[in-house]
Design an enzyme around this catalytic site. Structure first.
Site: not given
Ligand code: ADP
Length: 400
Positions: A7, A95, A183, A244, A387
């Site tokens: 990942n 990923r 996501h 962000r 994940e």
């Protein structure tokens, strides 16, 4: 059977190894080995932390070129060794942040897939190159082993056109400017885990998943299919995040350039790295630091928290409108899993939906649990997003 997961992020590389039997277990197993290479914590070079056999090892890494090989070597050598040889690995899952409009599910990597990942570098400049590097390193090490790309955008490819196409001249949609969403691995995993936890068919549920980490996004999931999400063409749209800004009037960046002479790079940095919780509070992008500052009566931190929650609730309302109803609200990722106060304040503003939180359950560090009150019309789940486990399962599916 051993499945390796890679990942790769912009400034980190996480990896883990699962040992699996013939079939996939119902509850997520613990990885046999975990490695985390972080380029942000030390002054120069990277820091590699490896966990296996109840041992934790810290290794300093100088050069990026050799870092991945050093990370992988800890599987077969030293105190953290868990494999006799790399050849014991049966599949590798990666990923991959951006799969564009093309990849709607995990896919085995060949030259065409590599070309597609490379062609999407302009849309994911800090992630897709790191993904390709991982793929090519494994190719050299294990040329015979299937490598599977699991895309963070794939789950969102089902979003209908009305939610996907921006109201710009149509030719830009044809050029690839559209809502991709991110996501996706986490949102999909959480929706499937919801059905498992509630022991109800996924096909009977309308779910809103709230992935609240450093990056934050919501997904509206109807019968297991994603129909809307808050992130868009890039991971900048939607909710307020750690650093962000999320959605703002699109005229603002133009005005900043005209009025204050900022260039493209300045604006990019301002919106992605200097805004969000950090920008408003002036304290930090980390929710823990915001909560601490609030308890010290820091007004800007309080304002940042208020904006974060206001926008979160509004966006949940929008997802419920997309779904025309709600059966389950799911909280996941760093903030969603750990911040009882964020969950309490969010649910407090959604009582019109028939949603009632059980405060004791909410405060008891819930993991993979329903924290709604008995008489709540909507279930409220806290799910530990996994994940890497989701990627491992998809890679495993290619070995059988
Ligand atoms: P990423 O998006 O990088 O994967 P995570 O999902 O790990 O990030 O979430 C990281 C964020 O989770 C941190 O910035 C922090 O704000 C938040 N977080 C972690 N633990 C807590 C906690 N106990 N209370 C509030 N926020 C927390």
């Amino acid at each position: 059977m051993f499945v390796l997961v890679l990942n790769a992020g912009s400034s980190s590389q996480k990896s883990c190894l699962y040992s699996l039997e013939e079939s996939i277990p119902d509850t997520p197993p613990k990885p046999l080995w975990e490695a985390h290479l972080d380029w942000t914590v030390a002054q120069s070079g990277g820091v590699l932390t490896v966990k296996s056999n109840d041992i934790r090892q810290r290794i300093e890494v100088e050069k990026k070129e050799s870092a991945l090989q050093i990370l992988l070597d800890t599987l077969t050598t030293g105190k953290t060794k868990v494999l006799e040889s790399f050849n014991d690995i049966n599949a590798v899952g990666h990923r991959v942040v951006h799969g564009g409009a093309k990849y709607s599910q995990a896919t085995v990597i060949d030259d065409e897939v590599k070309k597609a990942i490379a062609s999407l570098i302009p849309l994911a400049p800090s992630h897709n190159p790191a993904n390709l590097e991982g793929i090519e390193t494994i190719e050299k090490l294990l040329p015979e082993v299937p490598q599977v790309a699991v895309f963070d955008t794939a789950f969102h490819t089902t979003i209908p056109q009305a939610a996907k196409v921006y109201p710009l001249p149509y030719e830009y949609y044809q050029k690839g400017i559209q809502r991709y969403g991110f996501h996706g691995i986490s949102h999909q995993y959480c929706s499937q885990r919801t059905a498992q936890i509630l022991q109800q068919p996924l096909e009977s549920l309308k779910i809103v998943t709230c992935h609240l980490g450093n990056g934050c996004s919501l997904a509206a999931i109807d019968k297991g299919i994603c129909i809307d999400t808050t992130m868009g063409f890039s991971p900048l749209e939607g909710l307020m995040m750690g650093t962000r800004c999320g959605s703002i009037d699109p005229q603002i960046p133009i005005y900043l350039m005209q009025k204050y002479g900022l260039n493209v790079e300045n604006v990019n940095h301002l919106l992605n790295q200097e805004s969000g919780l950090l920008g408003v509070s002036g304290v930090s992008g980390d929710m823990r630091a915001i909560c601490k500052a609030m308890s010290d009566n820091n007004e800007q931190a309080q304002l940042a928290f208020n904006i974060y929650l206001y926008r979160l609730k509004k966006a949940i309302g929008a997802m419920v409108a997309s779904l025309n109803g709600l059966d389950v609200l799911v909280f996941t990722a760093g903030v969603g899993e750990n911040s009882a106060i964020v969950r309490e304040k969010t649910c407090g503003g959604l009582s019109y939906l028939g949603l009632q939180l059980d405060l004791d359950k909410n405060n008891a560090n819930p993991v993979d649990k329903n924290i709604a009150a008995e008489d709540s019309m909507v279930k409220i789940l806290v799910i530990h997003t996994q994940e890497d486990w989701a990627i491992a399962q998809m890679a495993f599916n290619w070995t059988i």
